[in-house]
Structure formats: C-alpha cells, structure tokens
Motif scaffolding. Structure first.
Motif, PDB file in Angstrom:
ATOM      1  N   ASP A 166      -6.862  -2.138  12.366  1.00  0.00           N
ATOM      2  CA  ASP A 166      -6.312  -2.205  12.630  1.00  0.00           C
ATOM      3  C   ASP A 166      -5.703  -3.402  11.808  1.00  0.00           C
ATOM      4  N   ASN A 194      -5.761  -3.039   8.057  1.00  0.00           N
ATOM      5  CA  ASN A 194      -4.424  -1.283   7.793  1.00  0.00           C
ATOM      6  C   ASN A 194      -3.132  -1.937   7.751  1.00  0.00           C
ATOM      7  N   GLU A 195      -3.207  -3.184   8.449  1.00  0.00           N
ATOM      8  CA  GLU A 195      -1.415  -3.696   8.985  1.00  0.00           C
ATOM      9  C   GLU A 195      -1.657  -5.113   7.411  1.00  0.00           C
ATOM     10  N   TYR A 196      -2.125  -5.440   7.544  1.00  0.00           N
ATOM     11  CA  TYR A 196      -2.026  -6.397   6.173  1.00  0.00           C
ATOM     12  C   TYR A 196      -1.913  -5.588   4.893  1.00  0.00           C
ATOM     13  N   ARG A 197      -3.251  -4.621   4.583  1.00  0.00           N
ATOM     14  CA  ARG A 197      -2.845  -3.952   3.232  1.00  0.00           C
ATOM     15  C   ARG A 197      -1.494  -2.921   3.145  1.00  0.00           C
ATOM     16  N   ASP A 198      -0.753  -2.595   4.485  1.00  0.00           N
ATOM     17  CA  ASP A 198      -0.139  -1.829   4.463  1.00  0.00           C
ATOM     18  C   ASP A 198       1.532  -3.266   3.690  1.00  0.00           C
ATOM     19  N   GLU A 199       1.817  -3.703   4.552  1.00  0.00           N
ATOM     20  CA  GLU A 199       2.112  -5.210   4.322  1.00  0.00           C
ATOM     21  C   GLU A 199       2.405  -6.062   2.726  1.00  0.00           C
ATOM     22  N   TYR A 200       0.652  -6.004   2.454  1.00  0.00           N
ATOM     23  CA  TYR A 200       0.580  -6.176   0.645  1.00  0.00           C
ATOM     24  C   TYR A 200       1.351  -5.626   0.075  1.00  0.00           C
ATOM     25  N   THR A 201       1.244  -3.879   0.270  1.00  0.00           N
ATOM     26  CA  THR A 201       1.706  -2.743  -0.629  1.00  0.00           C
ATOM     27  C   THR A 201       3.242  -2.871  -0.607  1.00  0.00           C
ATOM     28  N   ARG A 202       3.490  -3.177   0.363  1.00  0.00           N
ATOM     29  CA  ARG A 202       5.313  -3.054   0.487  1.00  0.00           C
ATOM     30  C   ARG A 202       5.606  -4.170  -0.373  1.00  0.00           C
TER      31      ARG A 202
END
Length: 176
Positions: A49, A52-60
C-alpha cells in the motif's frame, strides 16, 4: 535483513514475557492481580500500500511538473488546456517556430485534451518532435531543440570560464 529484525523483536518480546512472569509471581505472592502482557497493535497498511501510494504520487508529480517545463511547453499546455477557441486565441504562442505553430494549430480537439492531461513537460516534448508519452499524437514535422539555460548569457559565468581556460592554457605552456 528482515529475518534479523524479526529475530531481534522476538528476543525483546521473550525478555518482556520473562519480566512479566516474574512480576506476576510477585503479584500472586502479594495476592494482587498480575498485569497482562500488552499487545502491539497490528499495522493496517501493508508495504505494498505504501509503495503504491508513493508510486501514484510520484507519477502525478512528474506528469504535472510545472517547474521543469520551458516557456514553450507551458504555452502549448495553456493552449491545449483552454476549453474555448476564443481563450485559445489569447494564449501567447509567439515563442514557437512557424512549423511548431502549424503543428499545434492542426491538432484535433481530442489531441489537445490529451496534451492538456499529459502536462507541460509532455507538451514541450511533443512540440519538439520527441516522444512525449501521448499515444496517437501526430508528430511535429520539424523537431527543434528548445534553448535551455546554457543559451543565457551570464557575465560572471563567462568571466569564470575565461579564467579557467586561461589557467589551463598557462598550465599547458608550463608543462610543455
């Protein structure tokens, strides 16, 4: 590494249980209720979790990173983000070359929406004729490099570069 940490935690737990057993024995001798072993709260999030949260934030963050886009990328992004053709006409795209301007004005509404969603950096890459990550976008016919900070004239930097070149030349004459 995980095994070492887990082993250390189990050792600490065993030591605490032994201490509580001794305290419980003393409490029974004194006819007092012994304390219970405190239970550690189990975490509700998993490492997946967090990743995934870090990856999503980095992508944004990377997709909409306005700090690393040039003026050309920002202008194309503003043009693509405008919903009304009258507003698009007010966007200053004078920094684009004639070929880039023709390319931008020839894009369909769907392409402009995808560019607006992709962010300013993707707009900068697309207008330069490079891969920008927007699938199906027509490529710019004439790739043109966008001038970066190296093209800016800076007197102190130029003076420093001249001094470095002179020092290298003097050192080369001494060694020769």
């Amino acid at each position: 590494m995980k095994a070492v940490i887990r082993l250390a935690l189990e050792a600490v737990e065993a030591i605490l249980r032994a201490i509580l057993a001794v305290i419980a024995a003393f409490c029974r001798l004194l006819c007092v209720a012994p304390p219970s072993m405190p239970q550690l709260a189990q975490p509700t999030t998993t490492p997946e979790d967090v990743r995934n949260e870090y990856r999503d934030e980095y992508t944004r963050e990377v997709a909409n990173d306005f700090a690393h886009a040039s003026d050309v990328g920002m202008a194309v992004h503003q043009y693509a983000s405008a919903l009304d053709p009258a507003i698009r006409g007010a966007v200053d795209i004078s920094g684009l070359s004639p070929a880039q301007t023709d390319w931008l004005l020839g894009l369909r509404e769907e392409d402009l929406q995808r560019l607006a969603t992709a962010g300013p950096k993707a707009c900068e890459l697309a207008v330069s004729g490079k891969r920008c990550g927007v699938v199906g976008l027509p490529t710019s016919s004439v790739p043109q490099e966008i001038e970066g900070p190296s093209a800016v004239v800076h007197p102190a930097r130029d003076l420093l570069m001249d001094r470095i070149r002179n020092a290298h030349a003097a050192r080369a004459q001494v060694l020769a």
